[in-house]
Structure formats: structure tokens, C-alpha cells
Design a protein around this motif. Structure first.
Motif, PDB file in Angstrom:
ATOM      1  N   UNK A 162       0.826  -1.219   0.000  1.00 21.52           N
ATOM      2  CA  UNK A 162       0.000   0.000   0.000  1.00 21.52           C
ATOM      3  C   UNK A 162       0.857   1.264   0.000  1.00 21.52           C
ATOM      4  N   UNK A 163       2.133   1.101  -0.272  1.00 20.30           N
ATOM      5  CA  UNK A 163       3.036   2.266  -0.250  1.00 20.30           C
ATOM      6  C   UNK A 163       2.558   3.326  -1.241  1.00 20.30           C
ATOM      7  N   UNK A 164       2.496   4.537  -0.770  1.00 24.67           N
ATOM      8  CA  UNK A 164       2.031   5.646  -1.599  1.00 24.67           C
ATOM      9  C   UNK A 164       0.557   5.955  -1.431  1.00 24.67           C
ATOM     10  N   UNK A 165      -0.202   5.076  -0.766  1.00 23.86           N
ATOM     11  CA  UNK A 165      -1.644   5.288  -0.633  1.00 23.86           C
ATOM     12  C   UNK A 165      -1.993   6.524   0.190  1.00 23.86           C
ATOM     13  N   UNK A 177      -2.757   3.965  -7.879  1.00 24.87           N
ATOM     14  CA  UNK A 177      -1.703   3.584  -6.945  1.00 24.87           C
ATOM     15  C   UNK A 177      -0.664   2.707  -7.646  1.00 24.87           C
ATOM     16  N   UNK A 178      -1.122   1.755  -8.463  1.00 19.91           N
ATOM     17  CA  UNK A 178      -0.195   0.901  -9.208  1.00 19.91           C
ATOM     18  C   UNK A 178       0.723   1.737 -10.097  1.00 19.91           C
ATOM     19  N   UNK A 179       0.170   2.806 -10.666  1.00 19.85           N
ATOM     20  CA  UNK A 179       0.964   3.656 -11.545  1.00 19.85           C
ATOM     21  C   UNK A 179       2.064   4.407 -10.835  1.00 19.85           C
ATOM     22  N   UNK A 180       1.974   4.497  -9.496  1.00 24.97           N
ATOM     23  CA  UNK A 180       3.011   5.186  -8.725  1.00 24.97           C
ATOM     24  C   UNK A 180       4.013   4.226  -8.106  1.00 24.97           C
ATOM     25  N   UNK A 234      -7.183  -4.783   2.161  1.00 24.52           N
ATOM     26  CA  UNK A 234      -8.224  -4.713   1.133  1.00 24.52           C
ATOM     27  C   UNK A 234      -9.320  -3.733   1.529  1.00 24.52           C
ATOM     28  N   UNK A 235      -9.738  -3.783   2.785  1.00 27.44           N
ATOM     29  CA  UNK A 235     -10.797  -2.875   3.236  1.00 27.44           C
ATOM     30  C   UNK A 235     -10.344  -1.430   3.214  1.00 27.44           C
ATOM     31  N   UNK A 236      -9.094  -1.196   3.580  1.00 29.75           N
ATOM     32  CA  UNK A 236      -8.573   0.175   3.538  1.00 29.75           C
ATOM     33  C   UNK A 236      -8.558   0.699   2.107  1.00 29.75           C
ATOM     34  N   UNK A 237      -8.163  -0.150   1.158  1.00 26.40           N
ATOM     35  CA  UNK A 237      -8.102   0.269  -0.242  1.00 26.40           C
ATOM     36  C   UNK A 237      -9.503   0.567  -0.777  1.00 26.40           C
ATOM     37  N   UNK A 238     -10.466  -0.294  -0.463  1.00 24.91           N
ATOM     38  CA  UNK A 238     -11.837  -0.066  -0.923  1.00 24.91           C
ATOM     39  C   UNK A 238     -12.436   1.179  -0.271  1.00 24.91           C
ATOM     40  N   UNK A 239     -12.155   1.358   1.039  1.00 22.59           N
ATOM     41  CA  UNK A 239     -12.678   2.532   1.744  1.00 22.59           C
ATOM     42  C   UNK A 239     -12.073   3.812   1.194  1.00 22.59           C
ATOM     43  N   UNK A 240     -10.797   3.770   0.842  1.00 25.70           N
ATOM     44  CA  UNK A 240     -10.146   4.947   0.283  1.00 25.70           C
ATOM     45  C   UNK A 240     -10.766   5.330  -1.049  1.00 25.70           C
ATOM     46  N   UNK A 241     -11.071   4.329  -1.893  1.00 24.23           N
ATOM     47  CA  UNK A 241     -11.706   4.616  -3.179  1.00 24.23           C
ATOM     48  C   UNK A 241     -13.071   5.259  -2.978  1.00 24.23           C
ATOM     49  N   UNK A 242     -13.819   4.772  -1.991  1.00 21.14           N
ATOM     50  CA  UNK A 242     -15.143   5.333  -1.710  1.00 21.14           C
ATOM     51  C   UNK A 242     -15.033   6.740  -1.140  1.00 21.14           C
ATOM     52  N   UNK A 243     -14.094   6.944  -0.197  1.00 19.05           N
ATOM     53  CA  UNK A 243     -13.953   8.256   0.442  1.00 19.05           C
ATOM     54  C   UNK A 243     -13.532   9.324  -0.556  1.00 19.05           C
ATOM     55  N   UNK A 244     -12.751   8.934  -1.550  1.00 14.40           N
ATOM     56  CA  UNK A 244     -12.257   9.891  -2.544  1.00 14.40           C
ATOM     57  C   UNK A 244     -13.136   9.933  -3.790  1.00 14.40           C
ATOM     58  N   UNK A 245     -14.170   9.076  -3.826  1.00 12.38           N
ATOM     59  CA  UNK A 245     -15.011   8.949  -5.015  1.00 12.38           C
ATOM     60  C   UNK A 245     -14.135   8.745  -6.247  1.00 12.38           C
TER      61      UNK A 245
END
Length: 333
Positions: free
Chosen positions: A10-13, A70-73, A51-62
Motif C-alpha cells: 500500500x506504499x504511496x496510498x 496507486x499501481x501507476x506510482x 483490502x478494506x482500507x483500499x476499498x474505503x479509500x476509493x469510496x472516500x475519494x469517489x
């Protein structure tokens, strides 16, 4: 093995989430993940929390394509020692084989494999990214996106034919096709990169360093037991790593295996083994190597096999080898 993943995955998230208008550190902390752990090459976190943090981040940021962003970084460095073996492979085929054999070092629940083309086209093969259970959408995007990015960094354009993702589009389709530079098909049975069948023969840019590759492979073989090993083999592995540097008692070993000490004893008994016998055997092998193959002071050997006093080493040496340590060292020369 416990269902964990390297925190570096999750580096860079946090920084990415912050640029999208949310508090990245607070979001991670809400799932019990210390933001500082992401900068460690050794820290692991529960896969479910990641996984939950990644999904929650996508939702929080719309931001439906957060995993791809993230993969691109990122680059192969998030894979720890596996990155060294991959980057120093002579061909993409050998790099893929390293990933297939040792991706469990990054997370025991993930796998990558070359598979037949899901569309059955001649001259085309698939590289499948999968988990022990169904991959959440952002996890699938991050994993397959990183696989694509690492392959691109290793060999430049590699002739990607198309991409299969196991979920509906979570952002405009153009975001996906721009990232991969190829057609993307959704709601497919698995996450797959469709590539030329000749891809494994493609040289890795720079040719790789065979010595570094072998050092990395030896390190992973000796430090990370493969999933599915008998519990006794895993205990032996943990004890060998902990001798001289950490506690080697039953309770400490059980904690590393995330089980109750009595459960560990019971499972060892099922394999006709005992913790005490395994520890004695690991100590004996380490002591023999240190006494006969090094000139280390016996006081240091004592500490390195996790014995409290040199007299304890002398008694153990007589029991193991029929000789006190000094005589054993002399006879070996």
C-alpha cells in the motif's frame, strides 16, 4: 500461514488519498494500519485490513480507479526481496517464474501464473493474477496494474493484447484503456493480461545480475517457508531464524504462528514431534556449524544458539557429539 500481505503493497496510498481530498493517514489508522509500516520492507498487515482500507479509500475519494492510480506510482520494490530476483532475471519468463514461486513472500494469499489464453487465440497466452478468495475490485486493479507496470519497466512495450478484469468498470472505461494501453474487458472470470505467447523469451532490459538474483532466491528459500509446509517444518524454520536474536520458547513461537501454545503442542504431536525436540535439533545443527566451521569464541557460540551459559553448551556438546566444544573444534581441523 496467516493471511497477511507486506505493508509496502500500500506504499504511496496515504499521499494519493490526501491529494484526492481525504486524510490518508487517518484512513489507514482506522483499519489498524500504522502509516509508518508502509515504508518498511519487513512489516506485514492482515490482508483483509489492507483490502478494506483500499476499498474505503476509493469510496472516500469517489475515485473508482484508485487501485490503478496507486499501481501507476509503484514499482517492483514494494515486493521486497522478490523484486531483486525479478529485476535481475535474464528473461521475462524467468522473472515470471520467480513471481510464481515466491509471490507468497509478499502475501501467501496471492498468486500469479501463466495460463492458456482465455479467448483461445493462437499465439496468445494469459498471465493470471488471483487470490485464495475472490479479489475485491480495487485489489484486483492494484495487483494486475502493478503486474503490468513491472513488466513494462522490465522490457518496455511487451505487446499486451488486452486485459480481463473480474468486475464491472468502476470509472470511465477510458481510464482503464489509457492505463493499460490496450482494450479492457470487464466482468470476466479472472484478472488476466493477454500477452504474446513468445513473451517469456523477451530479455529483461539490462540483462540482469545473475549473482544478485541467486542471492535473493537463496534468501527467500532460507527465510520464508512455503505455504503448506508441515507445522513442524515451520516451527523449525522460525527457531533457526530466532536463535541468538530472539526468544525461542514455545509461547514466542506460537505467537509468531498466531496460535495458542497448547494448539501448537497438539499439532506438533499430530506429526509425532515435540517443541523441545525441534529446538534441541535446531540448536545442535547450529552449534555444530559454528564450532567446526568458524573460529568464533565459544562464549559467542553459546549466545548464538540461545544458551545462557557456556557450561550449558559444554554439556549439550557432550550429549550431541560425545565431545566438549574445544575438542570437537580441534578434531574437525
Amino acid at each position: 500461514m496467516a493471511d497477511v500481505v507486506r505493508a509496502a503493497g500500500l506504499r504511496g496510498l496515504p499521499a494519493l488519498v490526501t491529494t484526492l481530498g481525504a486524510d490518508g493517514d487517518a484512513l489507514l489508522s482506522g483499519f489498524g494500519i500504522a502509516p509508518s509500516a508502509l515504508e518498511s520492507d519487513d512489516a506485514v498487515i492482515p490482508s483483509v485490513a489492507a483490502a478494506r482500507a483500499l476499498e474505503a479509500a476509493a469510496a472516500a475519494c469517489d475515485c473508482g480507479d484508485l487501485g490503478l492510480r496507486l499501481a501507476g506510482q509503484q514499482n517492483a520494490s514494494v515486493l521486497g526481496p522478490l523484486a531483486i530476483a525479478i529485476e535481475n532475471s535474464p528473461t521475462l519468463g524467468e522473472a515470471l517464474d520467480c513471481a510464481r514461486r515466491f509471490l507468497f513472500v509478499h502475501s501467501p494469499g496471492l498468486s500469479v501464473a501463466q495460463v492458456p489464453d482465455p479467448e483461445s487465440r493462437p499465439g496468445v497466452a494469459g498471465i493470471r493474477y488471483s487470490g485464495a478468495t475472490e479479489l475485491p475490485p480495487q485489489v484486483a486493479d492494484l495487483g494486475l496494474g502493478l503486474l503490468h507496470r513491472v513488466t513494462t519497466l522490465l522490457a518496455g512495450g511487451y505487446g499486451l493484447r488486452s486485459v480481463h478484469l473480474p468486475h464491472p468498470p468502476l470509472a470511465p472505461v477510458g481510464h482503464y484503456t489509457t492505463f493499460f494501453g490496450a482494450d479492457v474487458r470487464f466482468d470476466q472470470p479472472a484478472a488476466v493480461l493477454r500477452v504474446p505467447q513468445t513473451l517469456p523469451a523477451t530479455p529483461v532490459t539490462g540483462g540482469g545480475n545473475e549473482m544478485l538474483r541467486e542471492v535473493a532466491l537463496d534468501y527467500m528459500r532460507s527465510h520464508f517457508p512455503a505455504p503448506g509446509l508441515f507445522i513442524s517444518a515451520r516451527v523449525r524454520h522460525l527457531l533457526a531464524r530466532s536463535l541468538g536474536s530472539g526468544p525461542v520458547d514455545l509461547a514466542a513461537t506460537a505467537r509468531q504462528l498466531r496460535m495458542h501454545p497448547r494448539t501448537l503442542q497438539r499439532r506438533l504431536a499430530d506429526e509425532q514431534e515435540s517443541f523441545e525436540d525441534l529446538l534441541d535439533d535446531v540448536r545442535r545443527a547450529a552449534a555444530h556449524r559454528l564450532i567446526t566451521q568458524t573460529d568464533l569464541p565459544l562464549s559467542q557460540v553459546t549466545a548464538m544458539v540461545s544458551l545462557a551459559e557456556q557450561s550449558a553448551l559444554s554439556r549439550a556438546s557432550r550429549r550431541w557429539f560425545g565431545l566438549p566444544p574445544r575438542d570437537l573444534r580441534r578434531s574437525s581441523r
